[in-house]
Scaffold this motif. Structure first.
Motif, mmCIF file in Angstrom:
data_model
loop_
_atom_site.group_PDB
_atom_site.id
_atom_site.type_symbol
_atom_site.label_atom_id
_atom_site.label_comp_id
_atom_site.label_asym_id
_atom_site.label_seq_id
_atom_site.Cartn_x
_atom_site.Cartn_y
_atom_site.Cartn_z
ATOM 1 N N SER A 7 -45.161 19.782 -19.202
ATOM 2 C CA SER A 7 -44.730 21.008 -19.864
ATOM 3 C C SER A 7 -44.749 22.169 -18.881
ATOM 4 O O SER A 7 -45.542 22.195 -17.931
ATOM 5 C CB SER A 7 -45.644 21.315 -21.049
ATOM 6 O OG SER A 7 -46.944 21.676 -20.606
ATOM 7 N N ASP A 9 -51.207 21.459 -25.512
ATOM 8 C CA ASP A 9 -49.873 21.164 -26.040
ATOM 9 C C ASP A 9 -49.939 20.568 -27.437
ATOM 10 O O ASP A 9 -49.203 19.638 -27.787
ATOM 11 C CB ASP A 9 -49.120 20.209 -25.098
ATOM 12 C CG ASP A 9 -48.805 20.857 -23.764
ATOM 13 O OD1 ASP A 9 -48.491 22.059 -23.747
ATOM 14 O OD2 ASP A 9 -48.884 20.159 -22.738
ATOM 15 N N TYR A 62 -48.168 23.842 -18.594
ATOM 16 C CA TYR A 62 -49.166 23.121 -17.789
ATOM 17 C C TYR A 62 -48.881 23.270 -16.299
ATOM 18 O O TYR A 62 -49.782 23.536 -15.497
ATOM 19 C CB TYR A 62 -49.171 21.639 -18.172
ATOM 20 C CG TYR A 62 -50.199 20.808 -17.428
ATOM 21 C CD1 TYR A 62 -51.502 20.691 -17.902
ATOM 22 C CD2 TYR A 62 -49.864 20.149 -16.250
ATOM 23 C CE1 TYR A 62 -52.443 19.935 -17.224
ATOM 24 C CE2 TYR A 62 -50.802 19.390 -15.564
ATOM 25 C CZ TYR A 62 -52.083 19.282 -16.055
ATOM 26 O OH TYR A 62 -53.018 18.534 -15.370
#
Length: 326
Positions: free
Chosen positions: A285, A169, A288
């Motif tokens: 996220s 990220d 993920y």
């Protein structure tokens, strides 16, 4: 590095040889034990899901330290620990930018002879707090107290690709990321009296890829003193073949998918793969979450050739480790 062939015992601080590293610096006092401040997260309070194995690593070290050092652990405020072995635990910092002031205030109170910092990117609540804390502690060299730093993650420059950055990220700017890592590792190794890593590969990466002073880097492998860890009477082994353990929290720089691919291609037909892979609760996220879910689905699809355990509590680890061959 050690120049003798003797292996550090549990009385020396366990197989990690922590006391050996401190003693090599010649810290002695005729009137009191040397004071050591260890800065690290510890396993979270009951009901909280941890996000890193660093805390449990430190617990294992502290349980094996002798009484020759006066150790204070400056831990996160969420820990339930107040003492580990002979070490005192002080809940000190919150995982955000306030941690720098909180830890510096605690250090002024403890007044240690040695500062030992556990370092991993994001360990203290994100890249920025960790960078600020690392830089501030590194400045302790100018105050006559250069830290001992354990680096838990060493990333080779060649591994920093757009795909790697996306998994973490981070902005997909490899040149900027490599420059930032180079600066971070240089600051740490230059400012530390000793740097500890857990494998010879990490030592060579710091030395060859980032220009670190190799004489400062000590390799203390992960593991445990087999004589001091009780062997369980039961195991979770499901096969007479080789059991291969994949263990740790899912992170951008880790690729358990490669082991899944190995199992899918049946390159080790007699092996059973066990995946004890935890999810970081602070990473939310969509990418993920999907990656973690896809990993679990691929492992479940392997049927009897694989076991998906997800996050495993600390009290189950001795059984898992003892029932694994690799």
């Amino acid at each position: 590095m050690r120049t003798d062939d003797a292996q550090p015992s549990a009385e020396d601080g366990g197989p990690w040889g922590v006391q050996h590293s401190f003693a090599r610096r010649g810290i002695q006092s005729p009137n009191r034990s040397p004071r050591v401040a260890l800065i690290s997260p510890l396993p979270a309070g009951q009901g909280s899901e941890p996000e890193s194995g660093v805390g449990q690593y430190l617990v294992e070290i502290l349980e094996r330290l002798s009484d020759r050092f006066d150790v204070t652990v400056l831990a996160g405020v969420d820990t339930n620990y107040r003492r580990i072995g002979r070490a005192k635990v002080v809940p000190t910092w919150t995982p955000d930018s306030r941690c720098v002031y909180q830890i510096l205030s605690a250090l002024r109170s403890v007044r240690p002879d040695v500062i030992h910092l556990q370092h991993e990117f994001n360990l203290f609540g994100g890249l920025l707090p960790t960078a600020l804390l690392t830089g501030t502690i590194a400045a302790g060299r100018a105050l006559g107290r250069p830290p001992v730093t354990t680096i838990h993650g060493v990333i080779d420059k060649s591994a920093i690709t757009p795909a790697f950055l996306a998994r973490n990220d981070l902005p997909t700017w490899p040149l900027a990321a490599r420059a930032s890592l180079s600066l971070a590792y240089r600051i740490i190794t230059m400012a530390s009296s000793k740097v500890i890593v857990h494998h010879e590969h990490f030592q060579s990466v710091l030395r060859d890829s980032y220009g670190a002073d190799g004489t400062k880097i000590e390799v203390i492998p992960f593991g445990s003193d087999h004589q001091s860890v009780p062997r369980p009477t039961t195991t979770t082994r499901r096969s007479n073949g080789t059991t291969i353990l994949v263990f740790g929290f899912l992170a951008g720089y880790k690729m358990p998918e490669l082991v899944v691919q190995l199992a899918e291609e049946r390159l080790l037909p007699n092996a059973v793969f066990r995946f004890c892979v935890g999810r970081n609760p602070r990473v939310a996220s969509a990418e993920y979450v999907k990656r973690y879910s896809d990993l679990a689905d691929r492992v479940h699809a392997l049927g009897s050739r694989a076991i998906w355990s997800g996050y495993v509590p600390d009290d189950e680890l001795p059984d898992i480790f003892s029932s694994s061959d690799v």
